[in-house]
Design an enzyme around this catalytic site. Structure first.
Site, short mmCIF file in Angstrom:
data_model
loop_
_atom_site.label_atom_id
_atom_site.label_comp_id
_atom_site.label_asym_id
_atom_site.label_seq_id
_atom_site.Cartn_x
_atom_site.Cartn_y
_atom_site.Cartn_z
N GLU A 1 0.77 -1.37 0.02
CA GLU A 1 0.00 -0.09 0.08
C GLU A 1 0.72 1.28 -0.02
O GLU A 1 1.73 1.44 0.76
CB GLU A 1 -0.89 -0.04 1.34
N CYS A 2 0.52 2.17 -1.03
CA CYS A 2 1.16 3.47 -1.02
C CYS A 2 0.71 4.72 -0.75
O CYS A 2 1.25 5.79 -0.39
CB CYS A 2 1.78 3.62 -2.53
N THR A 3 -0.65 4.52 -0.40
CA THR A 3 -1.31 5.79 -0.01
C THR A 3 -1.01 6.72 0.97
O THR A 3 -1.00 7.79 1.23
CB THR A 3 -2.93 5.53 0.26
N HIS B 1 2.02 6.92 2.11
CA HIS B 1 3.34 7.35 1.58
C HIS B 1 3.12 8.48 0.81
O HIS B 1 3.85 9.41 0.67
CB HIS B 1 4.39 6.36 1.07
N SER B 2 2.05 8.47 -0.25
CA SER B 2 2.05 9.28 -1.43
C SER B 2 1.91 10.76 -1.07
O SER B 2 1.14 11.26 0.12
CB SER B 2 0.70 8.65 -2.06
#
Length: 327
Positions: A75-77, A79-80
């Protein structure tokens, strides 16, 4: 043939690139049911499981699946940069640490970790790298822009390409495999008239939208088509030219296409088939499930297929070459 297991598989955009490079998906896992349904529709031979990875037992799954490559897109949300000032969820970030039991159980030669580059600012990023290295992997840390690989989208992502046999892989190596020219945003647009536009200056139109459009008109001149860019951190006036690759697709509607009928500007949002094209997945990949909003989210969560194709081509050359030397 190179085989792979796909964790946080999404709608299979990364897998499409791998398959284009002649790799075979064995198993795919994602916590979103729509993503797993989409993946299964595109890769019916793979086992597809809808579950958070931490609720599964990789040691049991390893009895059936021993892949050459473990492909992961945690999951990148959280970090984004697209979150703006919103605080990130540590639980979401720690899904990256959750890949370690899978490495231990499946013992793939290759590991790929894809994420936004801001993941490096995470407090446990170095721990993740050192843990991967403790399992004997050489970690190649690359920052790749999908537009450099013939994708009509400027999407920059971190790729950790890890090999137990110590291979050194560079951006130059990957670009040497790619023969596609630069593709612009114009190439993803459906110009057939299938999708209807409405006048830009209609009652109820948000003032911020009009201001974005007028900044573009001031720069380009009237009568020139362009794209309005919504959401995220924008430093380009909220619009972009059609002559450049599309800006990064997010999980929300982000792009409005402005065209002209005579001297009157019209606007519509880009549609899922156009976003799918901007992901570089090609005509073989479909989005047969979900509503429009969900299909936009599938694209925004995806990995551009041409980048993953070049990574798998490079891996295949090294992997199969080493196998030939050993035989």
């Amino acid at each position: 043939m190179i085989t792979f297991v796909d964790l946080f598989c999404g709608g299979g955009f990364g897998a499409r690139g791998a398959v284009n490079a002649k790799a075979k998906p064995l198993l795919a896992v994602d916590a979103w049911e729509l993503a797993t349904e989409t993946y299964k529709s595109n890769f019916p031979s793979a086992e597809v499981i809808c579950s958070p990875i931490e609720k599964l037992k990789p040691s049991q799954l390893a009895k059936k699946h021993r892949p050459d490559v473990l492909l992961t897109s945690p999951e990148c949300t959280s970090h984004s940069i697209a979150r703006g000032a919103k605080p990130g969820s540590e639980k979401s970030k720690e899904t990256a640490i959750g890949i370690i039991p899978w490495i231990k159980a499946m013992q793939p030669r290759w590991l790929i970790v894809e994420n936004v580059n801001r993941m490096k600012k995470w407090g446990r990023h170095n721990e993740l790298i050192s843990t991967i290295e403790s399992y004997g992997y050489t970690v190649n840390d690359l920052y790749l822009n999908a537009a450099d690989f013939g994708t009509p989208q400027a999407r920059k992502r971190m790729f950790l390409i890890c090999d137990k046999e110590g291979s050194v892989i560079t951006e130059k190596d990957l670009k040497s495999l790619h023969k596609r020219g630069l593709k612009d945003a114009r190439s993803v647009i459906d110009w057939s008239g299938k999708y209807k536009s409405t006048p830009l200056y209609k009652p109820g139109r948000a003032q911020a939208t009009i201001e974005r459009a007028e900044r573009a008109m001031e720069s380009l001149g009237r009568g020139k088509d362009f794209i309005i860019v919504y959401y995220g951190s924008d430093y380009a006036g909220g619009w972009q030219s059609l002559d450049a690759p599309l800006r990064t697709i997010t999980t929300l509607d982000r792009f409005g296409l402005v065209t002209w009928s005579g001297t009157t500007p019209y606007i519509r949002m880009l549609q899922p088939p156009e976003l799918l094209k901007a992901m570089g997945a090609g005509s073989k990949h479909t989005l047969p499930h979900g509503n429009r909003r969900e299909k936009v989210k599938l694209c925004g969560n995806g990995v551009c297929s041409p980048v993953m194709e070049m990574i798998f081509r490079q891996i295949s050359q090294i992997h199969l070459g080493d196998r030939d030397l050993a035989s």
